[in-house]
Design a protein around this motif. Structure first.
Motif, PDB file in Angstrom:
ATOM      1  N   UNK A 434       0.799  -1.237   0.000  1.00  0.00           N
ATOM      2  CA  UNK A 434       0.000   0.000   0.000  1.00  0.00           C
ATOM      3  C   UNK A 434       0.825   1.278   0.000  1.00  0.00           C
ATOM      4  N   UNK A 435       2.021   1.272   0.601  1.00  0.00           N
ATOM      5  CA  UNK A 435       2.827   2.486   0.649  1.00  0.00           C
ATOM      6  C   UNK A 435       3.693   2.645  -0.595  1.00  0.00           C
ATOM      7  N   UNK A 436       3.546   1.744  -1.549  1.00  0.00           N
ATOM      8  CA  UNK A 436       4.231   1.850  -2.836  1.00  0.00           C
ATOM      9  C   UNK A 436       3.298   2.392  -3.922  1.00  0.00           C
ATOM     10  N   UNK A 437       2.106   2.851  -3.492  1.00  0.00           N
ATOM     11  CA  UNK A 437       1.129   3.408  -4.416  1.00  0.00           C
ATOM     12  C   UNK A 437       0.715   4.797  -3.950  1.00  0.00           C
ATOM     13  N   UNK A 438       0.345   5.651  -4.900  1.00  0.00           N
ATOM     14  CA  UNK A 438      -0.207   6.942  -4.522  1.00  0.00           C
ATOM     15  C   UNK A 438      -1.686   6.767  -4.198  1.00  0.00           C
ATOM     16  N   UNK A 439      -2.292   7.826  -3.677  1.00  0.00           N
ATOM     17  CA  UNK A 439      -3.687   7.706  -3.239  1.00  0.00           C
ATOM     18  C   UNK A 439      -4.415   9.031  -3.417  1.00  0.00           C
ATOM     19  N   UNK A 440      -5.678   8.922  -3.881  1.00  0.00           N
ATOM     20  CA  UNK A 440      -6.575  10.070  -3.920  1.00  0.00           C
ATOM     21  C   UNK A 440      -7.980   9.562  -3.587  1.00  0.00           C
ATOM     22  N   UNK A 441      -8.741  10.290  -2.743  1.00  0.00           N
ATOM     23  CA  UNK A 441     -10.086   9.834  -2.349  1.00  0.00           C
ATOM     24  C   UNK A 441     -11.099  10.040  -3.478  1.00  0.00           C
ATOM     25  N   UNK A 442     -10.928   9.297  -4.538  1.00  0.00           N
ATOM     26  CA  UNK A 442     -11.665   9.445  -5.791  1.00  0.00           C
ATOM     27  C   UNK A 442     -13.174   9.391  -5.574  1.00  0.00           C
ATOM     28  N   UNK A 443     -13.644   8.373  -4.842  1.00  0.00           N
ATOM     29  CA  UNK A 443     -15.077   8.176  -4.650  1.00  0.00           C
ATOM     30  C   UNK A 443     -15.605   8.820  -3.372  1.00  0.00           C
ATOM     31  N   UNK A 444     -14.720   9.243  -2.476  1.00  0.00           N
ATOM     32  CA  UNK A 444     -15.166   9.654  -1.154  1.00  0.00           C
ATOM     33  C   UNK A 444     -15.164  11.156  -0.935  1.00  0.00           C
ATOM     34  N   UNK A 445     -14.474  11.910  -1.797  1.00  0.00           N
ATOM     35  CA  UNK A 445     -14.596  13.362  -1.748  1.00  0.00           C
ATOM     36  C   UNK A 445     -16.040  13.799  -1.942  1.00  0.00           C
ATOM     37  N   UNK A 446     -16.794  13.179  -2.876  1.00  0.00           N
ATOM     38  CA  UNK A 446     -18.202  13.551  -3.068  1.00  0.00           C
ATOM     39  C   UNK A 446     -19.122  13.127  -1.932  1.00  0.00           C
ATOM     40  N   UNK A 447     -18.568  12.553  -0.851  1.00  0.00           N
ATOM     41  CA  UNK A 447     -19.371  12.135   0.292  1.00  0.00           C
ATOM     42  C   UNK A 447     -18.886  12.776   1.590  1.00  0.00           C
ATOM     43  N   UNK A 448     -17.951  13.705   1.488  1.00  0.00           N
ATOM     44  CA  UNK A 448     -17.271  14.221   2.678  1.00  0.00           C
ATOM     45  C   UNK A 448     -18.045  15.347   3.349  1.00  0.00           C
ATOM     46  N   UNK A 449     -17.836  15.480   4.664  1.00  0.00           N
ATOM     47  CA  UNK A 449     -18.511  16.511   5.450  1.00  0.00           C
ATOM     48  C   UNK A 449     -17.945  17.903   5.196  1.00  0.00           C
ATOM     49  N   UNK A 450     -16.870  17.979   4.434  1.00  0.00           N
ATOM     50  CA  UNK A 450     -16.281  19.270   4.086  1.00  0.00           C
ATOM     51  C   UNK A 450     -15.658  19.133   2.700  1.00  0.00           C
ATOM     52  N   UNK A 451     -15.697  20.192   1.910  1.00  0.00           N
ATOM     53  CA  UNK A 451     -15.107  20.155   0.578  1.00  0.00           C
ATOM     54  C   UNK A 451     -13.588  20.298   0.699  1.00  0.00           C
ATOM     55  N   UNK A 452     -12.881  19.369   0.062  1.00  0.00           N
ATOM     56  CA  UNK A 452     -11.430  19.380   0.233  1.00  0.00           C
ATOM     57  C   UNK A 452     -10.756  18.602  -0.895  1.00  0.00           C
ATOM     58  N   UNK A 453      -9.441  18.658  -0.921  1.00  0.00           N
ATOM     59  CA  UNK A 453      -8.618  17.843  -1.814  1.00  0.00           C
ATOM     60  C   UNK A 453      -7.412  17.376  -1.031  1.00  0.00           C
ATOM     61  N   UNK A 454      -6.981  16.145  -1.290  1.00  0.00           N
ATOM     62  CA  UNK A 454      -5.813  15.615  -0.587  1.00  0.00           C
ATOM     63  C   UNK A 454      -5.206  14.489  -1.413  1.00  0.00           C
ATOM     64  N   UNK A 455      -3.940  14.622  -1.754  1.00  0.00           N
ATOM     65  CA  UNK A 455      -3.251  13.624  -2.567  1.00  0.00           C
ATOM     66  C   UNK A 455      -2.034  13.109  -1.819  1.00  0.00           C
ATOM     67  N   UNK A 456      -1.789  11.802  -1.935  1.00  0.00           N
ATOM     68  CA  UNK A 456      -0.646  11.179  -1.263  1.00  0.00           C
ATOM     69  C   UNK A 456       0.238  10.482  -2.293  1.00  0.00           C
ATOM     70  N   UNK A 457       1.453  10.952  -2.482  1.00  0.00           N
ATOM     71  CA  UNK A 457       2.378  10.202  -3.341  1.00  0.00           C
ATOM     72  C   UNK A 457       2.846   8.938  -2.638  1.00  0.00           C
ATOM     73  N   UNK A 458       3.374   8.021  -3.405  1.00  0.00           N
ATOM     74  CA  UNK A 458       3.927   6.802  -2.812  1.00  0.00           C
ATOM     75  C   UNK A 458       5.095   7.159  -1.897  1.00  0.00           C
ATOM     76  N   UNK A 459       5.253   6.394  -0.828  1.00  0.00           N
ATOM     77  CA  UNK A 459       6.380   6.603   0.095  1.00  0.00           C
ATOM     78  C   UNK A 459       7.588   5.779  -0.335  1.00  0.00           C
TER      79      UNK A 459
END
Length: 700
Positions: A434-459
């Motif tokens: 899992x830490x060898x992949x990047x991550x973006x809350x693709x499906x869950x941003x449209x369900x969040x209690x606040x509008x936001x963006x957050x991206x995680x590059x691989x470690x």
């Protein structure tokens, strides 16, 4: 070597909490909550610590494996792709029907979403099976018919709410479900500090119920009567106010009040176990001059009237003026707006082994999955691709599905483990850690209690000879297309797709801008925007689709049917678990036994059961033996078994899970029961009998 701290988003569940991962080289030293994350505010649950166990798990597969004479043998990627493509081609030419099952973890890996359509086209699929039809499809049916898009969801704005009713949901354990709400416990305390109230209605005194100002036990599977009672009280007692929404509501609104007028409050109360007084009080509070919301999740979705329940919830929020209101339920406007970038989805019907059934978003009901592999005609599924899923544990009558998988001519699993499902595969294609992949809350941003963006590059860099999920899917798709003599598309990397989608969304951010903000970008609180977000043809809320009114009448007709006097089985979730795919984490599985049968003291005494006994639980389809936990956290007449256990099957490569295998509740759930409007499985209120194991042994 100096240690480094990486800000990242946890990918385990819908909450998408911000975490700080400290590493030295490739060693993970710690995983802690990120106090500066714009959405989660430092919150972390035990699941995040399991990322280290997943990354370093000695049971994890690192290279493709092929089953040869019942044994797993490692093979190269190119060989695996070529063999699978060749076998698939031969089976296609022989008329073999292919299928795909997509499991829950795939929703947490945006890279998969960017490539899976190419693989589906290469295989020749029109429809798929997925975990969605095991828990959430009623939401999508209602959203499609009312708001014009299967994923246009209105979520509770808990940060500004004064009165919140949760029915059949447990966000204190799940951190939200079809509602991305990290740090839920603190948000509840903040609501209570401003004199707000939380009311929980559930057959079990859940972790969420223990935070609430009031908890009401409700009979499993009867929530429809509760919702009708609340809505009827809203109308009858003068609490309805649609003035803010009237301009965007269609004329069908006027058909709703007459449709429920004939229901008797006392009869509804008897059916669900909630007093008339409590239903009227809830209606009064929802309709008072305060921001309020009602939200229902798993417990009200996975039952016979699941779609009707979700429609009634929307109608209650509309009737009380709380839809599209600050502190009510609101539609998020995330940085990556999938609502405007992908199609509206679809709700239709198709022929299956058990006759005509709903197909939502191209997804076939998983309750028919085993039947389609066991049928005896040319429509039998003979080829199966399973993408990060474990339906043997998550689908109804899992024991039958277990047997059905043995009949396949070709099965390919995309999985990092040999699980209860992938053990049946001919090939397993494992992704990197899992830490060898990047991550973006693709499906869950449209369900969040606040509008936001957050991206995680691989470690970490991907190790030699390993691949990310998206690479495996893309390269296999290319090989299948080439073997078939079809055009082979170039691979478009997920980062490029993500960047384009971000820039095409209203916020207009670039991936570089989001990546440069390791704590996320705060785009502000939710705001009233339903008029702009509606995607119905006339840009109006379609308040009362004919299917919903017909289903309402079917429920009315069923009220006179006496429920058999049997115990009812419900599931449950724990904060240290996430379906079936975290039970190989030593950090999460340690501690007391969690796969127990919760039994109310009265029911235990009546059956001669005491705490720690072994009991046999039997349903129409199967029986299991499980340790008893006597507790008044469940109401009389209700039994509870957690979801996701059952790891004791032969050939499963999960050594930690094997130490506490538990039993699968879905060996007891019945695929004959389903919600007719959505095809969703009925996993709640399964009729069962319970007896001490010793009594059954003596009877033999």
């Amino acid at each position: 070597m100096m240690s480094q701290i990486h800000a990242r988003t946890c990918h385990i569940c819908e909450a998408n909490c911000g975490v700080l991962v400290e590493v030295e080289g490739r060693e993970i030293l710690s995983i802690k909550g990120n106090p500066d994350h714009v959405l989660s505010r430092g919150h972390i649950c035990p699941k995040a610590t399991a990322i280290a166990d997943l990354q370093d798990d000695p049971d994890r597969l690192h290279k493709p494996v092929k089953k040869v004479n019942g044994e797993w043998q490692e093979i190269g990627w190119e060989t695996a792709f070529q063999e699978i493509a060749a076998k698939l081609k031969d089976l296609k030419e022989a008329g073999a029907k292919p299928a795909m099952y997509m499991g829950n973890p795939s929703a947490h890996d945006y890279g998969i979403s960017t490539q899976i359509s190419t693989l589906r086209r290469a295989i020749g699929l029109k429809n798929i099976y997925s975990a969605s039809t095991l828990d959430q499809i009623p939401h999508h049916v209602v959203q499609y018919h009312m708001y014009g898009h299967v994923s246009l969801a209105a979520v509770p704005d808990i940060d500004r709410s004064q009165y919140l009713v949760i029915v059949g949901g447990n966000p204190a354990a799940s951190n939200g479900s079809i509602w991305t709400v990290p740090d839920f416990k603190k948000r509840v305390k903040e609501m209570q500090a401003r004199d707000g109230k939380l009311v929980v209605i559930d057959p079990r005194r859940t972790e969420t119920a223990k935070l609430a100002d009031a908890h009401h036990f409700v009979k499993p599977g009867t929530d429809t009567a509760l919702f009708i009672g609340i809505l009827k009280a809203v109308f009858d007692d003068g609490h309805a106010d649609i003035s803010r929404l009237e301009a965007i509501m269609d004329d069908s609104w006027g058909s709703i009040e007459p449709a429920i007028a004939g229901f008797d409050m006392a009869e509804l109360s008897t059916h669900c176990g909630i007093t008339v007084e409590d239903m009227r009080e809830i209606a009064a509070q929802l309709g008072a001059d305060q921001p309020a919301a009602i939200y229902g999740r798993m417990g009200v979705s996975v039952c016979e009237f699941g779609t009707l329940n979700q429609w009634l919830i929307q109608v209650i929020n509309i009737a009380t003026g709380n839809l599209d209101r600050e502190g009510g339920t609101m539609v998020p406007e995330p940085a990556l707006d999938t609502i405007n970038l992908v199609g509206r989805g679809s709700v239709r019907k198709t022929q299956t082994a058990r006759g005509e059934m709903p197909v939502v978003m191209g997804e076939l009901p998983t309750i028919t999955f085993a039947e389609e592999m066991l049928r005896e005609d040319e429509e039998r599924i003979r080829t199966l691709f399973v993408v990060t899923g474990n339906p043997v544990l998550s689908a109804p009558d899992g024991a039958r599905l277990d047997r059905a998988l043995e009949k396949l001519d070709l099965m390919v699993s995309f999985d990092m483990y040999v699980t209860e499902t992938s053990r049946h595969a001919d090939y397993i294609l494992p992704p990197c850690g899992p830490l060898e992949k990047d991550h973006y809350p693709f499906f869950f941003g449209p369900l969040a209690v606040r509008n936001y963006a957050s991206y995680s590059p691989a470690i970490f860099d991907i190790r030699e000879d390993e691949k990310a999920d998206w690479e495996i899917i893309a390269e296999l798709a290319r090989e299948i297309l080439a073997t078939d003599g079809q055009d082979v598309p170039n691979i478009r990397e997920p980062r490029d797709v993500l960047d384009n989608m971000l820039q095409s969304s209203p916020a207009g951010l670039t991936l570089a801008e989001v990546e440069a903000a390791p704590n996320g970008i705060d785009l502000g609180p939710l705001r009233p925007c339903m008029a702009d977000r509606l995607m119905t043809e006339d840009k109006q809320i379609q308040c009362a689709h004919p299917d919903f009114l017909t289903e309402l009448q079917r429920f009315a007709d069923s009220l006179s049917d006496a429920r058999p006097d049997m115990l009812r089985l419900i599931g449950r979730r724990h904060v240290r678990s996430n379906n079936s795919w975290l039970h190989n984490s030593k950090r999460l599985l340690k501690g007391p036994e969690r796969c127990t049968l919760m039994v109310h003291p009265d029911d235990a005494a009546e059956r001669g059961l005491t705490d720690g006994d072994m009991a046999t639980v039997e349903s129409r389809v199967n029986s299991v033996e499980i340790v008893v936990e006597v507790t008044d956290d469940v109401m009389p007449g209700v039994m509870s078994i957690p979801h996701g256990f059952g790891h004791g099957r032969e050939g499963v490569g999960l050594s930690v899970a094997a130490a506490k295998p538990g039993v699968s509740i879905n060996d007891l759930t019945d695929p004959a029961s389903f919600d007719p409007l959505s095809g969703n499985a009925v996993l709640n209120a399964t009729p069962v009998t319970v007896a001490p194991v010793r009594e059954l042994e003596a009877a033999e």
